[in-house]
Design a protein around this motif. Structure first.
Motif, mmCIF file in Angstrom:
data_model
loop_
_atom_site.group_PDB
_atom_site.id
_atom_site.type_symbol
_atom_site.label_atom_id
_atom_site.label_comp_id
_atom_site.label_asym_id
_atom_site.label_seq_id
_atom_site.Cartn_x
_atom_site.Cartn_y
_atom_site.Cartn_z
ATOM 1 N N SER A 19 0.674 -1.101 0.029
ATOM 2 C CA SER A 19 0.075 -0.030 -0.007
ATOM 3 C C SER A 19 1.073 1.197 -0.015
ATOM 4 O O SER A 19 0.598 2.297 -0.679
ATOM 5 N N LYS A 48 -4.379 5.109 4.957
ATOM 6 C CA LYS A 48 -5.775 4.331 5.053
ATOM 7 C C LYS A 48 -6.101 2.967 4.494
ATOM 8 O O LYS A 48 -6.733 2.337 5.041
ATOM 9 N N GLU A 49 -5.520 2.936 3.456
ATOM 10 C CA GLU A 49 -5.832 1.754 2.726
ATOM 11 C C GLU A 49 -5.035 0.549 3.449
ATOM 12 O O GLU A 49 -5.561 -0.558 3.661
ATOM 13 N N GLU A 51 -4.215 0.555 6.504
ATOM 14 C CA GLU A 51 -5.057 0.134 7.687
ATOM 15 C C GLU A 51 -6.196 -0.770 7.312
ATOM 16 O O GLU A 51 -6.480 -1.837 8.248
ATOM 17 N N HIS A 52 -6.854 -0.513 6.347
ATOM 18 C CA HIS A 52 -8.132 -1.181 6.084
ATOM 19 C C HIS A 52 -7.826 -2.584 5.510
ATOM 20 O O HIS A 52 -8.326 -3.675 5.689
ATOM 21 N N ARG A 57 -5.203 -6.576 11.482
ATOM 22 C CA ARG A 57 -5.672 -5.362 12.196
ATOM 23 C C ARG A 57 -4.676 -4.490 13.162
ATOM 24 O O ARG A 57 -5.056 -4.073 14.085
#
Length: 63
Positions: A19, A48-49, A51-52, A57
Motif C-alpha cells: 500500500s 488508510k488503505e 489500515e483497511h 488489524r
C-alpha cells in the motif's frame, strides 16, 4: 495524521508495504516496520488503505 502499529500482533502479510512502501517496511522476520509515524498528507489515502487491508488489524491511524 499519526500512525501506530502493533508489531507483536503482525502476521507478516506485507499488505501495508504494498500500500505504501514509503511509510511501511518489513523487518528480517517479515513483520511490519513503521518508517515514519507522522507521514505527510500525500500519504493519507495509501496509509488508510493499509489500515483497511491489514488482515491482522495492527495498523491504527489517528487524524
Amino acid at each position: 495524521m499519526r500512525v501506530t502499529v502493533d508489531k507483536d500482533l503482525c502476521i507478516g502479510a506485507g499488505q501495508c508495504v504494498v500500500s505504501d512502501p514509503d511509510v511501511f517496511d518489513q523487518d528480517d522476520y517479515g513483520l511490519v516496520e513503521l518508517l515514519t509515524d507522522s507521514p505527510s498528507e500525500e500519504h493519507r489515502k495509501a496509509v488508510k488503505e493499509a489500515e483497511h487491508v491489514c488482515p491482522a488489524r495492527v495498523i491504527s491511524v489517528e487524524d
